[in-house]
Design a protein around this motif. Structure first.
Motif, PDB file in Angstrom:
ATOM      1  N   ILE A 129       0.881  -1.111  -0.088  1.00 32.05           N
ATOM      2  CA  ILE A 129      -0.015   0.055   0.046  1.00 32.05           C
ATOM      3  C   ILE A 129       0.877   1.209   0.041  1.00 32.05           C
ATOM      4  O   ILE A 129       1.813   1.390   0.802  1.00 32.05           O
ATOM      5  N   GLY A 130       0.971   2.185  -0.958  1.00 28.36           N
ATOM      6  CA  GLY A 130       1.407   3.343  -1.185  1.00 28.36           C
ATOM      7  C   GLY A 130       0.596   4.528  -0.655  1.00 28.36           C
ATOM      8  O   GLY A 130      -0.490   4.755  -1.116  1.00 28.36           O
ATOM      9  N   VAL A 131       0.969   5.334   0.537  1.00 29.69           N
ATOM     10  CA  VAL A 131       0.057   6.321   0.883  1.00 29.69           C
ATOM     11  C   VAL A 131       0.702   7.713   0.418  1.00 29.69           C
ATOM     12  O   VAL A 131       1.745   8.024   1.040  1.00 29.69           O
ATOM     13  N   VAL A 132      -0.044   8.043  -0.567  1.00 33.45           N
ATOM     14  CA  VAL A 132       0.433   9.588  -1.163  1.00 33.45           C
ATOM     15  C   VAL A 132       0.023  10.444  -0.370  1.00 33.45           C
ATOM     16  O   VAL A 132      -1.273  10.717  -0.157  1.00 33.45           O
ATOM     17  N   GLY A 133       0.759  11.600   0.196  1.00 30.26           N
ATOM     18  CA  GLY A 133       0.470  12.438   1.153  1.00 30.26           C
ATOM     19  C   GLY A 133       0.570  11.681   2.480  1.00 30.26           C
ATOM     20  O   GLY A 133      -0.253  12.177   3.408  1.00 30.26           O
ATOM     21  N   GLY A 134       1.473  10.501   2.759  1.00 31.34           N
ATOM     22  CA  GLY A 134       1.414  10.015   3.834  1.00 31.34           C
ATOM     23  C   GLY A 134       1.825  10.502   5.139  1.00 31.34           C
ATOM     24  O   GLY A 134       1.992   9.947   6.160  1.00 31.34           O
ATOM     25  N   THR A 135       2.514  11.917   5.176  1.00 31.75           N
ATOM     26  CA  THR A 135       2.954  12.547   6.158  1.00 31.75           C
ATOM     27  C   THR A 135       1.812  13.300   6.798  1.00 31.75           C
ATOM     28  O   THR A 135       1.900  13.951   7.980  1.00 31.75           O
ATOM     29  N   GLY A 136       0.914  13.385   6.123  1.00 36.15           N
ATOM     30  CA  GLY A 136      -0.360  14.166   6.728  1.00 36.15           C
ATOM     31  C   GLY A 136      -1.042  13.394   7.702  1.00 36.15           C
ATOM     32  O   GLY A 136      -0.728  12.212   8.022  1.00 36.15           O
ATOM     33  N   LYS A 137      -2.189  14.029   8.455  1.00 38.20           N
ATOM     34  CA  LYS A 137      -2.822  13.241   9.796  1.00 38.20           C
ATOM     35  C   LYS A 137      -3.414  12.136   9.322  1.00 38.20           C
ATOM     36  O   LYS A 137      -3.492  10.941   9.900  1.00 38.20           O
ATOM     37  N   LEU A 138      -4.126  12.176   8.164  1.00 35.77           N
ATOM     38  CA  LEU A 138      -5.128  11.068   7.702  1.00 35.77           C
ATOM     39  C   LEU A 138      -4.038  10.131   7.179  1.00 35.77           C
ATOM     40  O   LEU A 138      -4.243   8.774   7.468  1.00 35.77           O
ATOM     41  N   GLY A 139      -3.226  10.323   6.330  1.00 32.13           N
ATOM     42  CA  GLY A 139      -2.346   9.461   5.730  1.00 32.13           C
ATOM     43  C   GLY A 139      -1.525   8.682   6.725  1.00 32.13           C
ATOM     44  O   GLY A 139      -1.604   7.476   6.744  1.00 32.13           O
ATOM     45  N   GLU A 140      -1.128   9.363   7.620  1.00 34.36           N
ATOM     46  CA  GLU A 140      -0.094   8.456   8.762  1.00 34.36           C
ATOM     47  C   GLU A 140      -0.873   7.766   9.655  1.00 34.36           C
ATOM     48  O   GLU A 140      -0.657   6.594   9.779  1.00 34.36           O
TER      49      GLU A 140
ATOM     50  N   SER B  51       5.431  11.454   0.168  1.00 30.21           N
ATOM     51  CA  SER B  51       5.448  12.794   0.310  1.00 30.21           C
ATOM     52  C   SER B  51       6.013  13.518  -0.984  1.00 30.21           C
ATOM     53  O   SER B  51       6.674  13.142  -1.566  1.00 30.21           O
ATOM     54  N   ARG B  52       5.583  14.774  -0.780  1.00 30.96           N
ATOM     55  CA  ARG B  52       6.453  15.749  -1.915  1.00 30.96           C
ATOM     56  C   ARG B  52       7.859  15.727  -1.659  1.00 30.96           C
ATOM     57  O   ARG B  52       8.574  15.803  -2.633  1.00 30.96           O
ATOM     58  N   THR B  53       8.209  15.813  -0.566  1.00 32.10           N
ATOM     59  CA  THR B  53       9.660  15.680  -0.059  1.00 32.10           C
ATOM     60  C   THR B  53       9.978  14.406   0.586  1.00 32.10           C
ATOM     61  O   THR B  53       9.411  13.773   1.586  1.00 32.10           O
ATOM     62  N   ALA B  54      10.964  13.729  -0.179  1.00 28.61           N
ATOM     63  CA  ALA B  54      11.369  12.458   0.135  1.00 28.61           C
ATOM     64  C   ALA B  54      11.812  12.330   1.498  1.00 28.61           C
ATOM     65  O   ALA B  54      11.611  11.293   2.232  1.00 28.61           O
ATOM     66  N   ASP B  55      12.544  13.377   2.068  1.00 27.81           N
ATOM     67  CA  ASP B  55      13.129  13.446   3.127  1.00 27.81           C
ATOM     68  C   ASP B  55      12.154  13.630   4.519  1.00 27.81           C
ATOM     69  O   ASP B  55      12.096  12.751   5.500  1.00 27.81           O
TER      70      ASP B  55
ATOM     71  N   THR C  82       8.765   1.233   4.369  1.00 32.51           N
ATOM     72  CA  THR C  82       9.652   2.171   3.323  1.00 32.51           C
ATOM     73  C   THR C  82       9.120   3.618   2.992  1.00 32.51           C
ATOM     74  O   THR C  82       7.968   3.997   3.396  1.00 32.51           O
ATOM     75  N   SER C  83       9.734   4.589   2.380  1.00 26.51           N
ATOM     76  CA  SER C  83       9.249   5.576   1.978  1.00 26.51           C
ATOM     77  C   SER C  83      10.058   6.042   0.603  1.00 26.51           C
ATOM     78  O   SER C  83      10.841   5.550   0.127  1.00 26.51           O
ATOM     79  N   GLY C  84       9.556   7.410   0.087  1.00 23.92           N
ATOM     80  CA  GLY C  84       9.921   8.001  -0.834  1.00 23.92           C
ATOM     81  C   GLY C  84       9.223   9.053  -1.307  1.00 23.92           C
ATOM     82  O   GLY C  84       8.245   9.369  -0.524  1.00 23.92           O
ATOM     83  N   SER C  85       9.534   9.519  -2.455  1.00 19.43           N
ATOM     84  CA  SER C  85       8.600  10.865  -2.976  1.00 19.43           C
ATOM     85  C   SER C  85       7.097  10.257  -3.367  1.00 19.43           C
ATOM     86  O   SER C  85       7.060   9.061  -3.667  1.00 19.43           O
ATOM     87  N   ASN C  86       6.344  10.996  -3.734  1.00 17.53           N
ATOM     88  CA  ASN C  86       4.914  10.669  -4.021  1.00 17.53           C
ATOM     89  C   ASN C  86       5.286   9.655  -5.425  1.00 17.53           C
ATOM     90  O   ASN C  86       4.400   8.791  -5.619  1.00 17.53           O
ATOM     91  N   ALA C  87       5.926  10.268  -6.340  1.00 18.98           N
ATOM     92  CA  ALA C  87       6.342   9.615  -7.700  1.00 18.98           C
ATOM     93  C   ALA C  87       6.737   8.241  -7.310  1.00 18.98           C
ATOM     94  O   ALA C  87       6.327   7.151  -8.139  1.00 18.98           O
ATOM     95  N   ASP C  88       7.776   8.119  -6.632  1.00 21.57           N
ATOM     96  CA  ASP C  88       8.413   6.887  -6.169  1.00 21.57           C
ATOM     97  C   ASP C  88       7.209   5.747  -5.475  1.00 21.57           C
ATOM     98  O   ASP C  88       7.287   4.600  -6.244  1.00 21.57           O
ATOM     99  N   VAL C  89       6.491   6.108  -4.608  1.00 21.14           N
ATOM    100  CA  VAL C  89       5.472   5.626  -4.215  1.00 21.14           C
ATOM    101  C   VAL C  89       4.386   5.150  -5.062  1.00 21.14           C
ATOM    102  O   VAL C  89       4.320   3.909  -5.233  1.00 21.14           O
ATOM    103  N   ALA C  90       4.103   6.017  -6.030  1.00 25.41           N
ATOM    104  CA  ALA C  90       3.155   5.456  -7.002  1.00 25.41           C
ATOM    105  C   ALA C  90       3.504   4.230  -7.915  1.00 25.41           C
ATOM    106  O   ALA C  90       2.809   3.624  -8.326  1.00 25.41           O
TER     107      ALA C  90
END
Length: 222
Positions: free
Chosen positions: A9-20, A37-41, A59-67
């Motif tokens: 499951i890739g959560v785009v915007g996963g650093t926000g409250k709902l995503g996390e 996230s827009r920012t991989a860091d 794992t993590s990455g930019s939104n494009a990486d996750v997608a």
């Protein structure tokens, strides 16, 4: 169909409250999750915190990486960022299930129903992503701050989509998050849940409720 417990499951915007909060519950249910996230860091920081709390490998990455890497993508960004985010990942999500949680809230009048020209946020998402994406709309009516706890949440999640098999997979994910997923019909029906969110915000404020949700009566066993 792929076993849901082996679906990344890739959560785009996963650093926000709902995503996390959703990611945390799915991780605890045994699902592999990737934070975007827009920012991989920033995504890496959130993933590290979830790793430490759950003792999982997140794992993590930019939104494009996750997608690109995930099997199923969940979009958890504000309405103001929906179009830009979907355009950024459009090529990477073709052929995949994409779950859009977007509600068209337009500050400062978030307690008033305000729908986009396309009819609802889900139809706007489908227009951007195209017919090559198996789009499902869900998770509009649950408070993110309540999801972020380990509490039981008495809340039903209406799940919309034109692809019944994709919709069924998201119903299962809602159940795995400790909620109850309900088949609610075609994607166009998402307008009802999206509009209801503004009403729930109004109810919360008027009655001083901490995250009101919805529940259906009757036996909904399939």
């Amino acid at each position: 169909m792929q076993d849901s417990k082996h679906t990344l499951i890739g959560v785009v915007g996963g650093t926000g409250k709902l995503g996390e909060a959703l990611a945390r519950r799915w991780i605890k249910a045994g699902h592999p999750v990737m934070i975007g996230s827009r920012t991989a860091d920033k995504a890496m920081t959130t993933a590290a915190a979830l790793n430490q709390e759950t003792d999982a490998v997140v794992t993590s990455g930019s939104n494009a990486d996750v997608a690109e890497k995930a099997d199923l993508i969940v979009i958890t960004v504000p309405f103001s960022a929906q179009a830009e985010t979907l355009n950024d990942i459009c090529n990477e999500v073709q052929g995949k299930i994409v779950v859009d949680t977007t509600v068209p809230l337009m500050p400062p009048k978030v307690m008033r129903v305000q729908l986009p020209a396309e009819g609802c946020a889900a139809l706007k998402a489908q227009k951007i992503l195209g017919e090559g994406v198996r789009l499902v709309s869900a998770f509009h009516s649950v408070a993110a701050h309540r999801l972020a706890t380990d509490d039981d949440i008495a809340c039903d999640i209406m799940v919309f989509g034109d692809d019944k098999a994709a919709r069924e997979q998201v119903v299962t994910l809602a159940n795995d998050a400790g909620l109850r997923g309900i088949h609610a019909g075609a994607l166009v029906n998402s307008v009802a849940a999206e509009a209801l969110t503004s009403i729930l915000i109004f109810v919360n404020k008027t009655y001083s409720v901490d995250g009101a949700g919805i529940q259906f009566t009757g036996d909904l066993t399939l």
